[in-house]
Design an enzyme around this catalytic site. Structure first.
Site, PDB file in Angstrom:
ATOM      1  CE  LYS A 177      -3.715  -0.256   2.428  1.00 19.43           C
ATOM      2  NZ  LYS A 177      -4.253  -0.621   3.736  1.00 19.43           N
TER       3      LYS A 177
ATOM      4  NE  ARG B  43      -6.780   2.164   4.907  1.00 18.77           N
ATOM      5  CZ  ARG B  43      -7.268   2.184   3.674  1.00 18.77           C
ATOM      6  NH1 ARG B  43      -7.006   3.191   2.872  1.00 18.77           N
ATOM      7  NH2 ARG B  43      -8.006   1.190   3.249  1.00 18.77           N
TER       8      ARG B  43
ATOM      9  N   GLY C  56      -8.316  -7.496   4.908  1.00 14.54           N
ATOM     10  CA  GLY C  56      -9.091  -7.664   6.131  1.00 14.54           C
ATOM     11  C   GLY C  56      -8.358  -8.340   7.267  1.00 14.54           C
TER      12      GLY C  56
ATOM     13  CG  MET D 139      -2.629  -7.367   9.615  1.00 12.34           C
ATOM     14  SD  MET D 139      -0.949  -7.089   9.156  1.00 12.34           S
ATOM     15  CE  MET D 139      -1.102  -6.677   7.454  1.00 12.34           C
TER      16      MET D 139
ATOM     17  NE  ARG E 271      -6.079  -4.375  -2.637  1.00 17.11           N
ATOM     18  CZ  ARG E 271      -6.537  -4.597  -1.416  1.00 17.11           C
ATOM     19  NH1 ARG E 271      -5.715  -4.700  -0.411  1.00 17.11           N
ATOM     20  NH2 ARG E 271      -7.820  -4.718  -1.193  1.00 17.11           N
TER      21      ARG E 271
ATOM     22  CG  HIS F 136     -14.171 -10.495   5.338  1.00 17.16           C
ATOM     23  ND1 HIS F 136     -14.504 -11.782   5.729  1.00 17.16           N
ATOM     24  CD2 HIS F 136     -12.865 -10.342   5.613  1.00 17.16           C
ATOM     25  CE1 HIS F 136     -13.443 -12.363   6.243  1.00 17.16           C
ATOM     26  NE2 HIS F 136     -12.423 -11.511   6.185  1.00 17.16           N
TER      27      HIS F 136
ATOM     28  NE  ARG G 236       2.686 -42.950  -1.294  1.00 17.89           N
ATOM     29  CZ  ARG G 236       2.547 -41.660  -1.611  1.00 17.89           C
ATOM     30  NH1 ARG G 236       1.693 -41.281  -2.525  1.00 17.89           N
ATOM     31  NH2 ARG G 236       3.289 -40.747  -1.005  1.00 17.89           N
TER      32      ARG G 236
ATOM     33  NE  ARG H 125       6.641 -46.769  -2.341  1.00 18.01           N
ATOM     34  CZ  ARG H 125       6.196 -45.837  -1.510  1.00 18.01           C
ATOM     35  NH1 ARG H 125       6.880 -44.742  -1.305  1.00 18.01           N
ATOM     36  NH2 ARG H 125       5.049 -45.996  -0.895  1.00 18.01           N
TER      37      ARG H 125
ATOM     38  CD  GLU I  52      11.173 -43.507   1.123  1.00 19.60           C
ATOM     39  OE1 GLU I  52      10.189 -42.779   1.258  1.00 19.60           O
ATOM     40  OE2 GLU I  52      11.094 -44.690   0.750  1.00 19.60           O
TER      41      GLU I  52
ATOM     42  CB  SER J 210      12.070 -41.004  -6.885  1.00 19.06           C
ATOM     43  OG  SER J 210      10.939 -40.200  -6.669  1.00 19.06           O
TER      44      SER J 210
ATOM     45  N   GLY K  35      11.897 -39.090  -1.702  1.00 16.89           N
ATOM     46  CA  GLY K  35      10.651 -39.257  -0.947  1.00 16.89           C
ATOM     47  C   GLY K  35      10.720 -38.274   0.210  1.00 16.89           C
ATOM     48  CB  THR K  36      10.451 -34.620   0.277  1.00 17.85           C
ATOM     49  OG1 THR K  36       9.338 -34.612  -0.621  1.00 17.85           O
ATOM     50  CG2 THR K  36      11.719 -34.326  -0.484  1.00 17.85           C
ATOM     51  CG  ASN K  37       5.618 -37.414   1.714  1.00 19.14           C
ATOM     52  OD1 ASN K  37       5.623 -36.208   1.508  1.00 19.14           O
ATOM     53  ND2 ASN K  37       4.925 -38.265   0.981  1.00 19.14           N
ATOM     54  CG  ASP K  38       9.085 -42.040   4.783  1.00 18.20           C
ATOM     55  OD1 ASP K  38       8.721 -42.065   5.969  1.00 18.20           O
ATOM     56  OD2 ASP K  38       8.574 -42.712   3.883  1.00 18.20           O
TER      57      ASP K  38
ATOM     58  CB  CYS L  78       7.617 -39.221  -5.813  1.00 13.30           C
ATOM     59  SG  CYS L  78       8.479 -40.357  -4.723  1.00 13.30           S
TER      60      CYS L  78
ATOM     61  CE1 TYR M 198       9.976 -38.116 -10.841  1.00 10.91           C
ATOM     62  CE2 TYR M 198      12.036 -38.503 -11.977  1.00 10.91           C
ATOM     63  CZ  TYR M 198      11.096 -38.882 -11.041  1.00 10.91           C
ATOM     64  OH  TYR M 198      11.288 -40.013 -10.298  1.00 10.91           O
TER      65      TYR M 198
HETATM   66  C1  PEP Z   1       7.836 -40.177   0.666  1.00 12.00           C
HETATM   67  O1  PEP Z   1       8.228 -40.675   1.707  1.00 12.00           O
HETATM   68  O2  PEP Z   1       8.017 -38.996   0.351  1.00 12.00           O
HETATM   69  C2  PEP Z   1       7.057 -40.976  -0.280  1.00 12.00           C
HETATM   70  C3  PEP Z   1       6.703 -40.490  -1.454  1.00 12.00           C
HETATM   71  O3  PEP Z   1       6.663 -42.198   0.142  1.00 12.00           O
HETATM   72  P1  PEP Z   1       5.438 -42.453   1.122  1.00 12.00           P
HETATM   73  O4  PEP Z   1       4.715 -41.175   1.267  1.00 12.00           O
HETATM   74  O5  PEP Z   1       4.621 -43.505   0.471  1.00 12.00           O
HETATM   75  O6  PEP Z   1       6.106 -42.903   2.350  1.00 12.00           O
HETATM   76 MG    MG Z   2       8.212 -42.832   1.931  1.00 11.12          MG
END
Ligand code: PEP
Ligand code: MG
Length: 876
Positions: A23, A93, A102, A104, A337, A456, A562, A618, A746, A765, A767-770, A832, A852
């Site tokens: 702003k 403001r 809305g 702040m 804006r 709002h 999976r 997998r 992972e 690949s 496995g960023t969850n684990d 993945c 990828y």
């Molecule tokens: C992971 O761990 O990122 C993954 C893709 O495998 P899963 O979620 O099945 O453990």
């Molecule tokens: Mg995993």
């Protein structure tokens, strides 16, 4: 030189957004363009962060700078702050780097007190106006700065209206308003124990502090997390000379977009209210008039406004959202804006701007927020089902899409129903306010009884991509009784309604919805995105139906199937359980033989759906606790099936229970202990690939992926089983087919030793969850319970399972990629985990040189666009 914390509008420009907030930077830019902007100054975002660093205190140097700039403002306006005769009044403001509508706080008419109100009345010759402004100020200051419930003020206002037979606020006379002011001040004293502050300088500092504090109010924190806004940005504060839209019938205030924010159509779009202040428009207290009617009321002002609107749009080369005030027939610009818009509008505006020669294709690709595309991928009403339905009411089409769900009348009830009971919810409110944000997030749709297209509810719903019908005046909503009356129809809490945010129609009952089509502007922009992105986009899909959706959305392969997910179905889980609880190899092979044909036909379906696109399958990775039978009844049934005694099987089940299943017997550990599992799966994959290659006359090259590898020897062991089995099957079938064996990365140890692992793995690949779970030592299943406290205490801004932790987990990704390619320069590397569909994480993957990303099918378009944006930004 000492750091500068306060800038006059005339000292800034549009490029100073990080320091001055959006702003502030735009007010400065408009000042530079010579537009009629009430002058003022901006206290910087750095002053806000310093305020927090100093333990929520404004330092003396900043206070001094504020006062110094106030003195300059007095000169510019030839008025004095706190002066009895000719008082200067200001608005205070918030304004962060990116707009947070809305979220702040705003305080108007600051500088009024018992003396200056008289001065204002005399100077303007309008006592009614002066007291109207004063009562508004007392209420805002008390609510925003001191936290006194604004309903208490509303109650007083309503009482005075009733006592005097006034229908609207505008019917109140000066005398009535004096009475309101008197009662407001009494209320303030009662609540605070002291008189309402009369010193304008005190008012000003308290207001600035309140805006700083509002950066950290709960709704702003939620909004930031939803919109990827870091908590350390802080907000700037704009102190601006007041101009008054409530000075009578030659005054007014409004908001307008240079294009339609719902459809993108090129036409001025907006609304205004005569004799009103800004908050009246947004709060939906009176229903505003469309901007086009201003042409009849004040033709000159209207023409000037359209000219400025065009100028601003050409200057910023984007659709603008403009706030203005008319004070005694003179036009003032209060804000411009880049306007928030629906995804549909975002696509149309971006493409139109290219056609109008204002921006190029790459810029157009950058203009659409990838997360917003989600809106287009959401359901619409099924045309047939809709034909049979009759609307019971019509409101404003405030945010497109269709929704059906059970009605709830408060945000809390909506949250409880949606989160607690998994219900689909339509939030129905007379009007929404920022406190309702969490209820709005969980709702499929939002219906309000009051308020316009810029209320709002409308603004926030559009931003979130949630369908919204606003200002449905036929709906008589009683939030206390939890009931809504539309004509003769009574809708109670828990009843189903359906709403259409594209037409404004409201229907009783639940109308079937269908997925949207992906042609037209969507296809054009995605085509441009595909032209510029470097990352390939694949999908995580386990069944042919999801694979088909993914291909439709432009997936270039399956990055993760999976295989354990194929066994959650009721008719399959027994065979899977049998396999898990088997005590002997023979029992296990028996169970595996039951699983083999199921797997093979699943894989055939996937290969058929994907054609020559690569498919990565997998090997089994079942956290055991997700598959073990828990109930005695299930154990009995399984014991029967396996010809075992119940007690015996129960003891086995007990023995398999783990304290930390996520760190337990899962992933490749299964194949290490029971190689026959990997054998069966490899056989199913290779046989399916041969069958479908023959059937379709194509060459399928399956990619077999091993989960949870942490050591090269482990990798080598499992790979050998796969290769041996695959080669056997190929020989048996006399087939000639290529396949690859790769691994998930992972487990942190795999990233750290990726150079070794790449000796065996033909692709990686992440496995960023684990990898996130194991790097943070946060259980994926339980972290939600305590992460909230981490956000509240600002230890983390984001959920690391949703947005990649670039400094920690990201380092492992970079290191793993680099080490892997040291050994195998052409190593294909992807991701993945859930992060593969998150735009900021995708940008990181691009920079880290991945090949990828793979994400859930509905996120494929989001990933394609985010990947293109990453490449274009990188190029720049
Ligand atoms: C992971 O761990 O990122 C993954 C893709 O495998 P899963 O979620 O099945 O453990
Ligand atoms: Mg995993």
């Amino acid at each position: 030189m000492a750091k500068k914390y306060v800038y006059l509008f005339s000292e800034g420009n549009a490029s100073m957004r990080n320091l001055l907030g959006g702003k502030g930077a735009n007010l400065a830019e408009m000042t530079n363009l010579g537009l009629p902007v009430p002058q003022g100054f901006t206290v910087t975002t750095e002053a806000c962060t310093k305020y927090y660093e100093d333990g929520k205190k404004i330092s003396d140097e900043i206070v001094e700078e504020i006062y110094k700039n106030m003195a300059i403002l007095e000169q510019i306006n030839n008025k004095k702050f706190g002066d009895k005769k000719n008082p200067l009044l200001v608005s205070v403001r918030s304004g962060a780097r990116v707009s947070m509508p809305g979220m702040m706080d705003t305080i108007l008419n600051l500088g009024l007190n018992d003396d200056t109100v008289i001065g204002l009345a005399e100077a303007t010759n309008n006592e009614r106006f002066a007291y109207d402004s004063y009562r508004r100020f007392i209420q805002m200051f008390s609510d925003v700065v001191m936290g006194i419930d604004k309903n208490k003020f509303e109650a007083i206002l309503d009482a005075v209206k009733e006592e005097n037979g006034a229908k609207y606020d505008t019917d109140l006379t000066a005398e009535n308003l004096k009475e309101v002011v008197k009662r407001y001040k009494e209320l303030y004293k009662q609540e605070m124990g002291v008189e309402f502050p009369q010193d304008p300088k005190v008012q000003l500092l308290e207001a600035v502090k309140a805006v700083f504090r509002s950066w950290d109010n709960p709704r702003a924190i939620v909004y930031r997390r939803l919109n990827d806004i870091p908590s350390d940005w802080g907000t700037a504060v704009n102190v601006q000379t007041m101009v008054f839209g409530n000075m009578g019938n030659d005054s007014g205030t409004g908001v307008a977009f240079t294009r339609n924010p719902a459809t993108g159509e090129k036409a001025l779009f907006g609304e205004f209210l005569m004799n009103a202040q800004g908050e009246d428009v947004v709060a939906g207290i009176r229903t505003p008039q469309p901007i086009s009617t201003l042409k009849d009321i004040m033709p000159e002002v209207y023409n000037q406004f359209t000219e400025i609107a065009n100028k601003l749009e050409n200057h910023y080369r984007d659709m603008q959202d403009i706030e203005f005030t008319i004070e005694r027939s003179k036009l003032y610009m209060l804000q411009t804006r880049n306007g928030k818009r629906t995804a549909q509008a975002a696509l149309k505006v971006a493409i139109d701007l290219v056609n109008e020669g204002l921006i190029d294709e790459k810029e157009a690709v950058l203009r659409v927020d990838p997360k917003q595309l989600d809106q287009l991928l959401h359901p619409m009403f099924d045309a047939e089902a809709l034909k049979a339905a009759k609307p019971i009411a019509k409101g404003l089409p405030a945010s497109p899409g269709a929704a059906a769900g059970k009605v709830y009348f408060t945000a809390d009830d909506a949250v409880e129903a949606a989160k607690g009971r998994g219900e689909k919810v339509v939030l129905v409110r007379m009007e929404t306010s920022p406190e309702d944000i969490e209820g709005m997030v969980v709702a499929q749709g939002i219906l309000t009884g009051r308020g316009g297209m810029t209320s709002h509810a409308a603004v926030v719903a559009r931003g979130m991509g949630t369908c919204c019908v606003a200002g449905c005046s036929a709906a008589l909503i009683d939030e206390n009784e939890k009931v809504m009356k539309i004509g003769d129809v009574i809708v109670k809490e828990g009843d189903y309604i359906s709403i259409d945010g594209s037409t404004g129609n409201v229907y009783l009952g639940e109308i079937k919805t269908v997925p949207p089509s992906l042609t037209g502007n969507f296809a054009t922009l995605m085509g441009w995105a595909d032209r510029y992105r470097k990352l390939k986009v694949k999908a995580n899909a386990d069944i042919p139906r999801d694979a088909k959706v993914a291909v439709n959305f432009g997936a270039e392969g399956i990055g993760l199937c999976r295989t354990e997910h194929m066994f959650f179905a009721e008719d399959r889980i027994p065979a899977m359980r049998e396999m898990i609880v088997s005590k002997t190899e023979e029992q296990r092979r028996n169970a595996l033989n039951k699983l083999l044909p199921m797997q093979r036909s699943d894989f055939e379906g996937l290969f058929e759906a994907m054609g020559e696109h690569p498919v990565t399958i997998r090997l089994l990775d079942p956290p055991l606790h997700e598959f073990l039978p828990h109930e005695d009844e299930d154990i009995k049934a399984l014991a029967n099936e396996m010809g075992m005694a119940f007690e015996d099987l129960k003891a086995t089940v007990e023995s398999l229970k783990e304290f930390n299943p996520m760190l337990g017997f899962r992933g490749c550990r299964l194949a290490v202990k029971y190689p026959e599992i990997a054998e069966m799966q490899t056989r199913a994959i290779i046989e399916a690939a041969i069958n479908v290659s023959n059937k379709l006359g194509i060459n399928i090259e399956p990619q077999i992926m091993i989960p949870l590898i942490g050591d090269i020897k482990e990798m080598k062991y499992v790979k050998e089983i796969i290769v041996k089995t695959a080669d056997e099957v190929l020989k048996e079938k006399n087939a000639n087919l290529k396949y690859q064996v790769g691994t998930m990365i992972e487990v942190p140890r795999a990233a750290l030793t990726a150079d070794e692992i790449a000796k065996e793995a033909e692709f990686f690949s992440f496995g960023t969850n684990d990898l996130t779970q194991l790097t943070f030592a946060f259980s994926r299943d339980d972290a939600g319970k305590f992460l909230e406290s981490y956000y509240d205490k600002k230890i983390y801004d984001f959920d690391p399972f949703a947005k990649l932790d670039q400094n920690g987990v990201g380092k492992l990704v970079e290191m793993g990629t680099k080490l892997g390619r040291q050994t195998r320069p052409d190593l294909s590397v992807g991701i993945c985990g859930e992060h593969g569909g998150d735009p900021s994480s995708i940008e990181f993957c691009h920079k880290a040189g991945l090949d990828y990303v793979s994400c859930s099918p509905y996120r494929v378009p989001i990933a394609r666009l985010a990947a293109a944006q990453a490449a274009i930004k990188d190029e720049k």
